[in-house]
Design an enzyme around this catalytic site. Structure first.
Site, mmCIF file in Angstrom:
data_model
loop_
_atom_site.group_PDB
_atom_site.id
_atom_site.type_symbol
_atom_site.label_atom_id
_atom_site.label_comp_id
_atom_site.label_asym_id
_atom_site.label_seq_id
_atom_site.Cartn_x
_atom_site.Cartn_y
_atom_site.Cartn_z
ATOM 1 N N GLN A 1 -10.396 -1.945 2.283
ATOM 2 C CA GLN A 1 -10.209 -2.762 3.542
ATOM 3 C C GLN A 1 -10.160 -1.588 4.732
ATOM 4 O OE1 GLN A 1 -6.241 -3.766 1.789
ATOM 5 N NE2 GLN A 1 -5.366 -2.876 3.963
ATOM 6 N N HIS B 1 9.575 -3.641 3.329
ATOM 7 C CA HIS B 1 9.181 -3.684 2.017
ATOM 8 C C HIS B 1 10.337 -3.980 1.114
ATOM 9 C CE1 HIS B 1 5.541 -1.273 3.269
ATOM 10 N NE2 HIS B 1 5.291 -2.240 2.794
ATOM 11 N N MET C 1 0.750 -1.103 -0.084
ATOM 12 C CA MET C 1 0.035 -0.077 0.045
ATOM 13 C C MET C 1 0.944 1.330 -0.053
ATOM 14 S SD MET C 1 -3.505 -0.852 1.767
ATOM 15 C CE MET C 1 -3.294 0.027 3.272
ATOM 16 N N GLY C 2 2.130 1.002 -0.429
ATOM 17 C CA GLY C 2 3.182 2.195 -0.513
ATOM 18 C C GLY C 2 3.484 2.548 0.860
ATOM 19 N N GLN D 1 -3.146 -11.320 8.571
ATOM 20 C CA GLN D 1 -3.387 -11.266 7.338
ATOM 21 C C GLN D 1 -2.763 -12.245 6.297
ATOM 22 O OE1 GLN D 1 -3.123 -7.157 5.787
ATOM 23 N NE2 GLN D 1 -1.330 -7.872 4.597
ATOM 24 N N LEU E 1 6.788 3.019 1.536
ATOM 25 C CA LEU E 1 7.654 1.898 1.626
ATOM 26 C C LEU E 1 8.810 2.017 2.680
ATOM 27 C CD1 LEU E 1 8.130 1.106 -2.201
ATOM 28 C CD2 LEU E 1 6.413 -0.004 -0.658
ATOM 29 N N HIS E 2 9.028 1.036 3.340
ATOM 30 C CA HIS E 2 9.967 0.893 4.366
ATOM 31 C C HIS E 2 11.057 -0.314 4.186
ATOM 32 C CE1 HIS E 2 7.627 -2.197 6.196
ATOM 33 N NE2 HIS E 2 6.845 -1.310 6.233
ATOM 34 N N GLU E 3 12.021 -0.479 5.009
ATOM 35 C CA GLU E 3 12.850 -1.431 5.084
ATOM 36 C C GLU E 3 12.151 -2.899 4.897
ATOM 37 O OE1 GLU E 3 15.951 -3.623 4.059
ATOM 38 O OE2 GLU E 3 16.028 -1.228 4.031
#
Length: 167
Positions: A69, A45, A38-39, A161, A41-43
């Site tokens: 969601q 991802h 979902m964008g 999830q 972004l972090h480490e």
């Protein structure tokens, strides 16, 4: 041999274009690794993207903030977004294709069909966020149909999830 060698990150926003490119890659015998996000972004991802880069010929990352969601009172519009940062991070992680469809592309009208994973979706977080996992399962099914990956990469921080997606 990697699709990423000498490439420029390709950004796609239309379902038809993504499906056509995925079909072309498959016909060439290339494996597609997919990192749906979902964008913002972090480490975590980026580690999934690097793993996909190592294991697959072509790496596709999606950035799509999925409105189905989010429940009543959950602010879809305030969800953090950083398109330029996400593009830069995907480029640095060796992503070949960044699929960034607008909401109107994924949901051209009011959604009327959903993927429902009974049982696991209704407990824990699902009990306090009714419909959340229905939205997650639906968009993941749509993205799989569009990207046609051989392998998908998901973080493990959200156990429920992961269980819904596996099921």
């Amino acid at each position: 041999m990697s699709f990423a060698i000498g490439h420029v990150l390709k950004i796609i926003t239309a379902i038809h274009d993504m499906q056509s490119l995925a079909e072309s890659l498959r016909k060439q015998g290339r494996t597609i690794g997919f990192v749906p996000t979902m964008g913002y972004l972090h480490e975590g991802h980026l580690s999934l993207m690097r793993r996909a880069r190592h294991e697959c010929d072509a790496v596709v990352t999606s950035v799509f903030v999925n409105p189905t969601q989010f429940g009543p009172g959950e602010d879809f519009d305030r969800y953090p977004r950083d398109e330029e940062g996400d593009r830069s991070k995907c480029q640095s992680a060796g992503v070949d294709i960044l699929f960034m469809p607008p909401v109107s592309e994924i949901y051209p009208g009011k959604p009327t069909a959903f993927v429902i994973v009974d049982g696991i979706s209704d407990i824990l977080e699902g009990a306090i966020r009714p419909g959340h996992f229905r939205g997650v399962a639906t968009v993941v099914a749509k993205l799989f149909h569009i990207v046609k990956p051989h392998t998908a990469y998901f973080g493990q921080k959200d156990y429920q999830q992961c269980a819904v997606i596996k099921r």
